[in-house]
Each structure stands twice: as structure tokens, then as C-alpha cells.
Design an enzyme around this catalytic site. Structure first.
Site, PDB file in Angstrom:
ATOM      1  N   ILE A   1      59.540  79.774  54.479  1.00 62.07           N
ATOM      2  CA  ILE A   1      59.475  81.230  54.249  1.00 62.07           C
ATOM      3  C   ILE A   1      58.062  81.762  54.454  1.00 62.07           C
ATOM      4  O   ILE A   1      57.886  82.900  54.894  1.00 62.07           O
ATOM      5  CB  ILE A   1      60.046  81.601  52.857  1.00 62.07           C
TER       6      ILE A   1
ATOM      7  N   SER B   1      47.548  74.301  51.466  1.00 64.79           N
ATOM      8  CA  SER B   1      48.710  73.499  51.820  1.00 64.79           C
ATOM      9  C   SER B   1      48.337  72.028  51.753  1.00 64.79           C
ATOM     10  O   SER B   1      47.242  71.647  52.179  1.00 64.79           O
ATOM     11  CB  SER B   1      49.176  73.852  53.237  1.00 64.79           C
TER      12      SER B   1
ATOM     13  N   LYS C   1      60.881  84.467  45.208  1.00 66.19           N
ATOM     14  CA  LYS C   1      62.027  84.379  44.319  1.00 66.19           C
ATOM     15  C   LYS C   1      62.523  82.932  44.290  1.00 66.19           C
ATOM     16  O   LYS C   1      62.360  82.246  45.299  1.00 66.19           O
ATOM     17  CB  LYS C   1      63.147  85.327  44.738  1.00 66.19           C
TER      18      LYS C   1
ATOM     19  N   ASP D   1      70.187  79.194  44.667  1.00 64.57           N
ATOM     20  CA  ASP D   1      69.026  79.649  45.437  1.00 64.57           C
ATOM     21  C   ASP D   1      69.424  80.841  46.318  1.00 64.57           C
ATOM     22  O   ASP D   1      68.795  81.901  46.239  1.00 64.57           O
ATOM     23  CB  ASP D   1      68.408  78.513  46.259  1.00 64.57           C
TER      24      ASP D   1
HETATM   25  P1  NAP Z   1      60.116  74.855  52.003  1.00 65.90           P
HETATM   26  O1  NAP Z   1      60.277  75.118  53.461  1.00 65.90           O
HETATM   27  O2  NAP Z   1      60.574  73.562  51.448  1.00 65.90           O
HETATM   28  O3  NAP Z   1      58.584  75.099  51.675  1.00 65.90           O
HETATM   29  C1  NAP Z   1      58.052  75.009  50.404  1.00 65.90           C
HETATM   30  C2  NAP Z   1      56.576  74.621  50.527  1.00 65.90           C
HETATM   31  O4  NAP Z   1      56.022  74.555  49.212  1.00 65.90           O
HETATM   32  C3  NAP Z   1      56.372  73.251  51.136  1.00 65.90           C
HETATM   33  O5  NAP Z   1      56.299  73.322  52.529  1.00 65.90           O
HETATM   34  C4  NAP Z   1      55.070  72.832  50.499  1.00 65.90           C
HETATM   35  O6  NAP Z   1      54.028  73.381  51.260  1.00 65.90           O
HETATM   36  C5  NAP Z   1      54.994  73.556  49.174  1.00 65.90           C
HETATM   37  N1  NAP Z   1      55.189  72.662  48.023  1.00 65.90           N
HETATM   38  C6  NAP Z   1      54.349  72.528  46.969  1.00 65.90           C
HETATM   39  N2  NAP Z   1      54.807  71.666  46.081  1.00 65.90           N
HETATM   40  C7  NAP Z   1      55.982  71.219  46.546  1.00 65.90           C
HETATM   41  C8  NAP Z   1      56.942  70.300  46.056  1.00 65.90           C
HETATM   42  N3  NAP Z   1      56.775  69.670  44.888  1.00 65.90           N
HETATM   43  N4  NAP Z   1      58.049  70.073  46.803  1.00 65.90           N
HETATM   44  C9  NAP Z   1      58.212  70.707  47.988  1.00 65.90           C
HETATM   45  N5  NAP Z   1      57.337  71.605  48.491  1.00 65.90           N
HETATM   46  C10 NAP Z   1      56.221  71.855  47.773  1.00 65.90           C
HETATM   47  O7  NAP Z   1      60.825  75.985  51.144  1.00 65.90           O
HETATM   48  P2  NAP Z   1      61.062  77.525  51.549  1.00 65.90           P
HETATM   49  O8  NAP Z   1      62.375  77.661  52.212  1.00 65.90           O
HETATM   50  O9  NAP Z   1      59.874  78.072  52.217  1.00 65.90           O
HETATM   51  O10 NAP Z   1      61.248  78.146  50.081  1.00 65.90           O
HETATM   52  C11 NAP Z   1      60.164  78.321  49.198  1.00 65.90           C
HETATM   53  C12 NAP Z   1      60.540  79.405  48.195  1.00 65.90           C
HETATM   54  O11 NAP Z   1      60.827  80.602  48.927  1.00 65.90           O
HETATM   55  C13 NAP Z   1      61.805  79.075  47.402  1.00 65.90           C
HETATM   56  O12 NAP Z   1      61.681  79.522  46.083  1.00 65.90           O
HETATM   57  C14 NAP Z   1      62.902  79.872  48.113  1.00 65.90           C
HETATM   58  O13 NAP Z   1      63.948  80.257  47.237  1.00 65.90           O
HETATM   59  C15 NAP Z   1      62.127  81.085  48.592  1.00 65.90           C
HETATM   60  N6  NAP Z   1      62.745  81.730  49.758  1.00 65.90           N
HETATM   61  C16 NAP Z   1      63.120  81.001  50.859  1.00 65.90           C
HETATM   62  C17 NAP Z   1      63.777  81.644  51.923  1.00 65.90           C
HETATM   63  C18 NAP Z   1      64.208  80.911  53.186  1.00 65.90           C
HETATM   64  O14 NAP Z   1      64.906  81.519  54.017  1.00 65.90           O
HETATM   65  N7  NAP Z   1      63.823  79.662  53.386  1.00 65.90           N
HETATM   66  C19 NAP Z   1      64.040  83.012  51.848  1.00 65.90           C
HETATM   67  C20 NAP Z   1      63.589  83.726  50.750  1.00 65.90           C
HETATM   68  C21 NAP Z   1      62.954  83.071  49.717  1.00 65.90           C
HETATM   69  P3  NAP Z   1      52.728  72.572  51.641  1.00 65.90           P
HETATM   70  O15 NAP Z   1      53.199  71.345  52.348  1.00 65.90           O
HETATM   71  O16 NAP Z   1      52.045  73.547  52.506  1.00 65.90           O
HETATM   72  O17 NAP Z   1      51.971  72.255  50.393  1.00 65.90           O
END
Ligand code: NAP
Length: 311
Positions: free
Chosen positions: A15, A37, A91, A169
Site C-alpha cells: 500500500i 524500511s 487502517k 482486513d
Molecule cells: P505488506 O505489503 O505486507 O507491507 C507491510 C510492510 O510493513 C512490509 O513490507 C514491511 O515493510 C513492514 N513491516 C514492518 N513490520 C512488519 C512485520 N512484522 N511483518 C510484516 N511487515 C512488516 O502490507 P500492505 O498490503 O501494504 O498493508 C499494510 C497495511 O495497509 C495493512 O494494515 C493493510 O490493512 C493496509 N491497507 C492495505 C491495502 C492493500 O491494498 N494492500 C489497502 C488499504 C490498506 P519494510 O520491509 O519496508 O519494513
């Protein structure tokens, strides 16, 4: 002249890359200056392995954007608030209600902005649904939010762990719309949570809710939906209905060069965040999180067949 808000972002995942970076770049009065990151870096910004290093390396940052999974967001939010920074939470705003309460108190004491974002509330049909429902006597609301988890969350292990929310989620997006559209308070009556064997979070859930005025609301969330993806909320009166339907491939459409629906939502959220910071106000509504928490408190858990990310 109004000062530009210098931002540092934590958690360079899906995101952050898809929406936050382009939305900040389009927001007047906002500038991304640093990224923290553990794994990745992004050209053009200061890069740090974690939030503490970012705050030490660029102490003139005004605001911190937290895009990590909910389980690890509280500690980071607390650290940023105590450093006197404004905080934008993806969120859901936390993994528990009590931690969000604690953050509200810290933000208040520090005199900084805390923004709990709910991107789905900024989608255009939400305003239309609100306008339609206003002044009408609803008799029923039905939510159907069914998508393919393998398509939308490939390899996201955190989402299946405790505090990762599972199907809630995406489901919490529907609840954020519901609680925005209805003026009446919504309460949870009952729920069923379907949890794959060996996982901590549900793959599907049903919720029975009602407004304070007694309008019944049902919700069916399912991550096992292949084929057409369904994001719908039906609002009914005795003889009329309004169908809220969200476009499915919004994020993917960004590639076409047009502003996708979800991009519109993120740009609107950054405008809101900038306004909040300038007004010295916070915006933290936990109503959607409260309904999910209540479903987990009151719901019946059923164990279903194991789920593997790759078929
Ligand atoms: P993601 O792709 O898994 O990314 C999360 C990032 O958080 C990871 O790349 C990592 O970044 C960091 N991180 C830090 N501690 C972590 C841990 N213990 N485990 C995993 N990652 C960790 O997730 P995302 O889809 O971006 O979602 C993140 C948040 O945004 C969630 O709360 C989700 O509900 C919300 N969201 C997502 C979307 C969507 O379409 N994906 C839409 C709206 C909202 P680093 O490697 O850079 O440290």
C-alpha cells in the site's frame, strides 16, 4: 505562506508503494522526505532501517506515516507521537481498541495530530449512499464482501496471524462505509468466524448487527471467492433499494494512467491529514474496529480446512 509538512513513511510494502508515495507527491503542502524500511529503499528520499534511525537522522520531520501491519503499529505510533510528530495510521488503526485509546491520549498530551485513516470512506459512492439513506426509513442492510485472498494478499503472512484481522482486513472497509453512511449507532448482535486449521485469523465471517433504531444489518465476508469479486452493500426501505458497489480492480487500473478510485481515496486522505495538522486537530473513529472486536468477543468460532497461499 503555509509551511509544507515534511513526512517520513514507515513500512515500504504494497500500500505504501501503490498509494501513499503517489498520493503524497500529489498533495499540496505535503512532502515525503524519508522512508524507514527493513528491506527496501526508494530513490529520492532519505533511507533508514527503522523509525528510531529516521527520527534521529532527520529530526526536522513533521509527520510520520505508518504503513506496517497492525500488530506492530502501536509501538511505532507511540514513539513518533512522543517525539512530537503528527501521525497518520493506515487502517485498521491498531490491533486492539485499548492501544488506539492510549495513542489518542498521547497525541492529546503532545498537542499533535493523530489521524486514523479509513480509505473506503473517501470513495465517491459513499457520499451518494449517505445522501440516499438520509431521510429514508431503512428496513434492512445487507453487506456482501467477497474476494479472493490469493489474488489480493499473496504471501502476506501477518494477515493470518493474531492481530492480522484475516478476512476482517477487507471486511473492516465495508464496516467503515456502513458506519459512515448510517447516522444511527450500529451494534453487534452475533457472529460466526471460520478459521482455517493452523491459522489464527478467519478466512470467512458472518455478522448480525442492528442500528439503535432496530434496523437489521447482515454481513458476509469471504476470502474464498474466485471469479467475480463482490464488494456490495444493499440498503433497503420497504419498496426501494440502493446498491453500493465498489469497483474491483481499482488498484490495478492505476497502470492505465487514469486516477483510479483507490488513488482518489488516498489523495483525499492526504488532503484531510494536511488540513488536520494545520487545524491542530485529530480524527480517530474506532467504530469499525469496535464491531470487529465485538465479533471476536461474541462470535462462535468454527475451524475449517487448512489454507495454503499457493494452490
Ligand atoms: P505488506 O505489503 O505486507 O507491507 C507491510 C510492510 O510493513 C512490509 O513490507 C514491511 O515493510 C513492514 N513491516 C514492518 N513490520 C512488519 C512485520 N512484522 N511483518 C510484516 N511487515 C512488516 O502490507 P500492505 O498490503 O501494504 O498493508 C499494510 C497495511 O495497509 C495493512 O494494515 C493493510 O490493512 C493496509 N491497507 C492495505 C491495502 C492493500 O491494498 N494492500 C489497502 C488499504 C490498506 P519494510 O520491509 O519496508 O519494513
Amino acid at each position: 505562506m503555509t509551511q509544507t509538512i515534511r513526512m517520513g513513511l514507515v513500512g515500504l510494502g504494497k500500500i505504501a508503494r501503490d498509494e501513499h508515495l503517489p498520493a503524497i507527491a500529489h498533495t499540496e503542502g505535503a512532502e515525503l522526505v524519508a522512508v524507514a524500511s527493513r528491506n527496501a529503499s526508494e530513490e529520492g528520499y532519505g533511507h533508514y532501517p527503522d523509525l528510531a534511525a529516521m527520527l534521529a537522522g532527520q529530526p526536522d520531520i513533521d509527520a510520520v506515516i505508518l504503513c506496517q501491519p497492525p500488530q506492530v503499529r502501536y509501538e511505532a505510533a507511540r514513539e513518533a507521537l512522543l517525539a512530537g510528530k503528527h501521525v497518520f495510521l493506515e487502517k485498521p488503526p491498531g490491533a486492539t481498541l485499548s492501544e488506539v485509546d492510549a495513542l489518542v491520549e498521547i497525541a492529546d498530551q503532545q498537542g499533535v495530530t493523530l489521524y486514523a485513516s479509513w480509505h473506503s470512506r473517501y470513495s465517491a459512492p459513499v457520499e451518494q449512499a449517505r445522501a440516499w439513506c438520509a431521510g429514508r426509513a431503512l428496513t434492512r442492510v445487507e453487506i456482501n464482501w467477497k474476494e479472493d485472498v490469493r489474488r489480493w494478499h499473496p504471501g502476506q503472512e501477518w494477515i493470518w496471524e493474531a492481530g492480522g484481522f484475516g478476512v476482517f482486513d477487507p471486511g473492516i472497509n465495508a464496516l467503515s462505509i456502513l458506519t459512515e453512511v448510517l447516522d444511527d449507532r450500529v451494534r453487534l448482535i452475533d457472529a460466526t468466524l471460520h478459521i482455517p486449521a493452523g491459522r489464527a485469523a478467519p478466512i470467512a465471517a458472518e455478522m448480525a448487527m442492528a442500528t439503535a433504531g432496530g434496523v437489521p444489518i447482515s454481513a458476509a465476508f469471504d476470502w474464498r471467492q474466485t471469479g467475480p469479486q463482490i464488494w456490495q452493500i444493499l440498503f433497503e426501505t420497504g419498496d426501494e433499494h440502493y446498491l453500493f458497489a465498489q469497483g474491483g480492480d481499482d488498484a490495478a487500473n492505476t497502470a492505465s494512467g487514469e486516477e483510479s478510485a483507490i488513488s482518489h481515496e488516498y489523495r483525499a486522505m492526504y488532503r484531510r491529514f494536511v488540513d488536520l495538522v494545520r487545524m491542530g486537530a485529530s480524527d480517530v473513529d474506532v467504530a469499525p474496529l469496535q464491531l470487529v472486536a465485538d465479533a471476536c468477543l461474541r462470535g462462535t468460532t468454527c475451524i475449517t480446512e487448512p489454507f495454503e497461499d499457493m494452490e
